[in-house]
Design an enzyme around this catalytic site. Structure first.
Site, PDB file in Angstrom:
ATOM      1  N   LYS A 105       0.850  -1.189   0.000  1.00 24.53           N
ATOM      2  CA  LYS A 105       0.000   0.000   0.000  1.00 24.53           C
ATOM      3  C   LYS A 105       0.888   1.243   0.000  1.00 24.53           C
ATOM      4  O   LYS A 105       1.542   1.556   0.993  1.00 24.53           O
ATOM      5  CB  LYS A 105      -0.928   0.010   1.219  1.00 24.53           C
ATOM      6  CG  LYS A 105      -1.880   1.192   1.284  1.00 24.53           C
ATOM      7  CD  LYS A 105      -2.810   1.062   2.489  1.00 24.53           C
ATOM      8  CE  LYS A 105      -3.816   2.186   2.556  1.00 24.53           C
ATOM      9  NZ  LYS A 105      -4.721   2.039   3.733  1.00 24.53           N
ATOM     10  N   ASP A 197     -14.829   1.980   9.735  1.00 28.24           N
ATOM     11  CA  ASP A 197     -15.244   1.968   8.331  1.00 28.24           C
ATOM     12  C   ASP A 197     -15.463   0.546   7.830  1.00 28.24           C
ATOM     13  O   ASP A 197     -15.015   0.181   6.745  1.00 28.24           O
ATOM     14  CB  ASP A 197     -14.195   2.672   7.468  1.00 28.24           C
ATOM     15  CG  ASP A 197     -14.734   3.028   6.076  1.00 28.24           C
ATOM     16  OD1 ASP A 197     -15.964   3.181   5.931  1.00 28.24           O
ATOM     17  OD2 ASP A 197     -13.927   3.142   5.149  1.00 28.24           O
ATOM     18  N   LYS A 199     -17.271  -2.284   5.977  1.00 28.85           N
ATOM     19  CA  LYS A 199     -18.155  -2.335   4.821  1.00 28.85           C
ATOM     20  C   LYS A 199     -17.705  -3.516   3.964  1.00 28.85           C
ATOM     21  O   LYS A 199     -16.612  -4.064   4.177  1.00 28.85           O
ATOM     22  CB  LYS A 199     -18.075  -1.037   4.022  1.00 28.85           C
ATOM     23  CG  LYS A 199     -16.665  -0.636   3.597  1.00 28.85           C
ATOM     24  CD  LYS A 199     -16.650   0.738   2.958  1.00 28.85           C
ATOM     25  CE  LYS A 199     -15.223   1.177   2.619  1.00 28.85           C
ATOM     26  NZ  LYS A 199     -15.187   2.540   2.027  1.00 28.85           N
ATOM     27  N   ASN A 202     -14.154  -3.817   2.673  1.00 30.24           N
ATOM     28  CA  ASN A 202     -13.092  -4.023   3.643  1.00 30.24           C
ATOM     29  C   ASN A 202     -13.119  -5.408   4.275  1.00 30.24           C
ATOM     30  O   ASN A 202     -12.477  -5.645   5.304  1.00 30.24           O
ATOM     31  CB  ASN A 202     -13.153  -2.946   4.730  1.00 30.24           C
ATOM     32  CG  ASN A 202     -12.684  -1.597   4.203  1.00 30.24           C
ATOM     33  OD1 ASN A 202     -11.981  -1.528   3.200  1.00 30.24           O
ATOM     34  ND2 ASN A 202     -13.085  -0.523   4.870  1.00 30.24           N
TER      35      ASN A 202
END
Length: 275
Positions: A105, A197, A199, A202
């Protein structure tokens, strides 16, 4: 299906090798000698990469050009882009020393102290946490002053991608999908971490079908001081708890609420408040 205008940047021999599959089998067009589609390959020996970020759904912009130093290129052989987000871009790579695939990343340069603190928190959390249902972080690096996370690569795709093909799951399968996610979430909460977060994007699957929680980029360690300004909203509206949407501090309950929204979507075929 053409999702972006990136060029496929690969060596001539590799281009010829892949051409039969991507062009002749899938029918993707060739433009100016390059394949033009949603898979962005990195040419062997590349010394620079474009760091793309997503500003809006479906819209990507180049944030910066990263110079890859010889040491980094010797340690990792970059293969292709596998995702972009608001904070950076994820590439599939081969880690030479460990002889394994990894997800790297590359993040935007953290110019503000708050963002730097958020990154350090994500790295600290994931380096310390070892759980079969949470994506493992192998190391933290830096390229051209940009933070870099080297993580476990999962080849099974995301829960969102599965829902795009199946829409809804039978109740037993839905529960079997969510229970391991809850186990990973419990490990985060025991470590003092709120994800903030959760969802379908993820939740990522291994090639053996094991679901794992990913992207702790905005996770809040509730043992730390508050790092976001009052009223600042972080999260995804469709899965966001009411208090989080109001800009209030999220809690363990906020993550549980998001899990409930995902379970509802697995069973009903859409989020509970999808308009």
């Amino acid at each position: 299906r053409i999702l972006s205008t990136h060029h496929l940047a690969i060596t001539t021999s590799r281009f010829d090798e892949l051409r039969a599959f991507y062009v002749e089998t899938l029918g993707l067009p060739v433009v100016g000698g390059f394949l033009r589609q949603d898979i962005v390959f990195i040419a062997a020996g590349t010394t620079t990469i474009e760091l793309s970020v997503r500003t809006n759904p479906g819209q990507e912009v180049v944030d910066s050009i990263l110079e890859l130093d010889p040491e980094f290129r010797a340690r990792y052989h970059l293969d292709r882009v596998i995702g972009t987000g608001g904070m950076g871009m994820v590439l599939l790579a081969h880690e030479v020393a460990a002889d394994r695939k990894v997800a790297i990343k590359f993040m935007r340069m953290l110019e503000h102290a708050e963002l730097a603190d958020r990154f350090q928190r994500e790295a600290r959390i994931m380096l310390a946490l070892k759980h079969p249902n949470v994506v493992e972080l192998y190391s933290v690096d830096q390229v051209a002053d940009h933070p870099v996370l080297v993580m476990e690569y999962l080849a099974g795709g995301t829960l969102k991608e599965r829902l795009q093909t199946r829409k809804r799951l039978p109740p037993v399968e839905a529960v079997e999908t969510i229970l391991p996610v809850l186990a990973g979430l419990a490990a985060l909460h025991r470590g003092g971490v709120i994800h903030r977060d959760l969802k379908p994007e993820n939740v990522v699957f291994s090639d053996h079908g094991v679901p794992k929680i990913a992207d702790l980029g905005i996770a809040k360690d509730y043992g730390d001081a508050q790092l976001t300004a009052t009223g600042q909203v972080l999260g995804t509206p469709l899965y966001m708890s009411p208090e989080q949407a109001r800009g209030e501090d999220p809690s363990v309950a906020s993550d549980i609420y998001a899990i409930g929204c995902m379970l509802y979507e697995l069973l009903a075929g859409s989020p509970p408040f999808d308009t």
